[in-house]
Scaffold this active site. Structure first.
Site, short mmCIF file in Angstrom:
data_model
loop_
_atom_site.label_atom_id
_atom_site.label_comp_id
_atom_site.label_asym_id
_atom_site.label_seq_id
_atom_site.Cartn_x
_atom_site.Cartn_y
_atom_site.Cartn_z
N GLU A 35 -1.46 -9.71 5.28
CA GLU A 35 -0.86 -10.58 6.30
C GLU A 35 -1.15 -10.09 7.71
O GLU A 35 -0.56 -10.57 8.67
CB GLU A 35 0.66 -10.64 6.09
N CYS A 73 1.26 -1.91 0.63
CA CYS A 73 1.33 -0.61 1.31
C CYS A 73 2.24 0.36 0.54
O CYS A 73 1.89 0.77 -0.55
CB CYS A 73 1.78 -0.81 2.76
N GLY A 83 -0.14 7.03 5.15
CA GLY A 83 -0.53 8.43 5.07
C GLY A 83 -0.46 8.98 3.66
O GLY A 83 -0.80 10.14 3.43
N HIS A 142 -2.75 -4.46 4.30
CA HIS A 142 -1.88 -5.56 4.73
C HIS A 142 -2.65 -6.88 4.74
O HIS A 142 -3.38 -7.17 5.69
CB HIS A 142 -1.31 -5.28 6.11
#
Length: 570
Positions: free
Chosen positions: A381, A295, A339, A379
């Site tokens: 996970e 991320c 974002g 993600h």
């Protein structure tokens, strides 16, 4: 929904947020008429009325939406939502309550992604006052109250989502009756602050597997820019590593570790300047040390490599984002919350995109061709969400075991375009029988569109053509094929694409003019078939001659003239 309106004041009863549990109709009616009113006020002037649940306090922040159907406890405690007012698009929220604060085997909150709620407020359509789940120990409203976070329900979340999709993420206020007024509440723009500094751990922490005594474990240093608890769980419980968690600005360049992990987090990645500089140093001084980012970590790694990032229109937040692996072209469904994104075209030499979003073509990961450095925007996970890409953690562990990475090969990928409505420009012959070849080709194009399930729109002023016959096109405009009239039809019909090659010189010249006027760009219309650039080169004889000559083909000598005198000279 209204513009520039104010919340309606209540006069009959004192505001109440607690729904009566009895079956007395009078009590229920009293509660219905005395519910505390609240409003969501967007910076564009839109005001949506609703009812308060949670803490009765007003607040402001960036309004974003999440398309997930479940996992609101995890979402609310995700540090990546810091400073934001979250609109949950799924209509029913709160129906399974909120679990306890118990800790897991490594000392983290078992059911949450951090130790507290990080967002500013919650916006939902329908709130469930009576949760039912075996892990529930409190309602969502009670949990929000305990942490001072306001919520609003009874809002048309579809309308809010459509506004955000059209205009982009907006600043907004959630104004609760009895709290500070809208006029007195300042608008907070979280993107102007270093949000990672606000949510990051303040001290170093070490996590190890429960059965680690006497074992030699890989040492991973994780930079906490807003890390989710489930990342720590995956590293420790699934990979079996010793994880040292450090603050976002911690200087780890002299620390001993086998692998470096860059976590997720909120806000603008360029604000994490110290993290970026430390990553740069590690890349220069320890080129064989594996680096893995998730991320925000994807953006930080890209910035450290020399690439750039940008703020997206409304971001990607949800649990069903399709991502294509450019090594195999395989598509995975992923969980995302960001974002900002990496500009894939800015990647320096020896870096390449690893993943791409199949919805909007944004970058979803980067990888170095030779060094053991890679990152992803989503993600793997996911909690909640799919964990189809958790193999990436194993890749990281393999890099730690064998840092000599093998060269990476990726394949070019472009999103297949789908069209729902296409505009066909006819020739508009002035007499019957004129331009018959274009009428035929245009008719075949309309038939092909119909077979593909695409709606066809035709502009042709000539009623004596096959393509304007009843039953051919879905809609026909008997109008001149001129930039003025075609623009009006585009504005009304909003087609996805346009065919200009089936209308002869009239349609080609019209398309060239529309392109010069930026009409196609303004209304997001793609020219299908022959590109505009090719049309210009073929229609301009001088340019056409230059292109043919560049291909090494022989061509008769020619020149372009504007007057008879020029022709005589030639």
């Amino acid at each position: 929904m209204s513009k520039n309106s104010t919340p309606e004041r209540m006069s009959r009863f004192e505001p109440s947020d607690v729904k009566p549990t009895g079956e007395d109709p009078a009590e229920l009616m009293k509660w219905l008429t005395s519910r505390r009113k609240s409003s969501l006020e967007l910076v564009d002037g839109t005001v949506l009325q609703g009812y308060s649940f949670g803490a009765p306090v007003s607040t402001s922040g960036e309004v974003v939406f999440n398309t997930g159907m479940v996992a609101y406890p995890e979402s609310l405690t995700d540090p990546s939502y810091a400073g934001q007012i979250l609109v949950i698009t799924y209509p029913l929220v709160g129906n399974y309550g909120v679990p306890s604060d118990e800790l897991d085997s490594i000392g983290l909150p078992r059911w949450f992604e951090s130790h507290k709620i990080h967002l500013k407020a919650v916006v939902i359509s329908d709130y469930s006052y009576e949760p039912s789940h075996y892990t529930s120990v409190r309602s969502l409203g009670d949990w929000l109250v305990s942490q001072g976070i306001p919520g609003i329900y009874g809002v048309d979340t579809r309308a809010v989502t459509k506004i955000i999709r059209e205009t982009g993420s907006l600043l907004g206020k959630l104004v609760v009756e009895g709290s500070i007024s809208s006029a007195s509440l300042e608008m907070d723009d979280p993107n102007k602050r270093n949000l990672s500094a606000e949510v990051s751990t303040k001290e170093c922490r070490v996590f190890e597997p429960c059965d680690s005594e006497g074992k030699q474990l890989p040492n991973v240093l994780a930079v906490d820019c807003g890390i989710k608890n489930n990342i720590i769980r995956y590293m420790v419980n699934h990979l079996g590593v010793r994880l040292k968690l450090v603050p976002w600005d911690y200087d780890f360049t002299q620390d001993e570790f086998d692998g470096l992990f860059l976590s997720n987090g909120p806000g603008d990645p360029t604000m994490c300047d110290k993290t970026i500089e430390h990553v740069k140093t590690v890349m220069q001084q320890r080129p064989s040390t594996p680096i893995f980012g998730i991320c925000l970590g994807n953006q930080i790694l890209a910035l450290a490599a020399g690439a750039t990032t940008y703020k997206m229109k409304f971001g990607n937040r949800g649990m069903n984002q399709p991502v294509v692996d450019l090594r195999t072209s395989r598509c995975y469904i992923t969980s995302q919350n960001h974002g900002f994104a990496v500009d894939g075209s800015s990647l320096p030499e020896n870096w390449m995109p690893l993943m791409v979003n199949a919805n909007d073509s944004t970058n979803e990961g980067i990888i170095h061709k030779i060094k053991p450095w890679f990152s992803v925007q989503f993600h793997p996970e996911a909690c909640g969400g799919p964990t189809d890409t958790d193999f990436l953690f194993k890749y990281f562990l393999q890099y730690i075991s064998n840092p000599s990475a093998t060269p990476v090969t990726t394949m070019p990928y472009s999103i297949p375009m789908t069209y729902r409505k296409v505009l066909v420009l006819g020739s508009g012959g002035l007499t019957i029988g004129q331009a018959g070849e274009f009428d035929y080709s245009g008719s075949q194009a309309i038939k092909a569109l119909k077979e593909a399930g695409i709606q066809s729109i035709v502009i042709n002023p000539n009623i004596a053509t096959v393509q304007t016959s009843a039953g051919m096109a879905d809609r026909v405009y008997f109008l001149p094929v001129t930039p003025e009239f075609v623009t009006k039809v585009i504005e009304r019909e909003r087609p996805d694409g346009i065919f200009a090659a089936w209308g002869g010189q009239t349609a080609l010249n019209c398309a060239i003019k529309l392109n010069e006027m930026n009409v196609f760009e303004k209304y997001n219309v793609k020219v299908l078939g022959t590109p505009i650039e090719a049309i210009i080169k073929t229609e301009d004889r001088d340019l056409f001659s230059q292109v043919v000559a560049a291909c090494g083909e022989k061509i008769a000598e020619s020149a372009c003239c504007d007057t008879v005198d020029d022709a005589v000279i030639v």
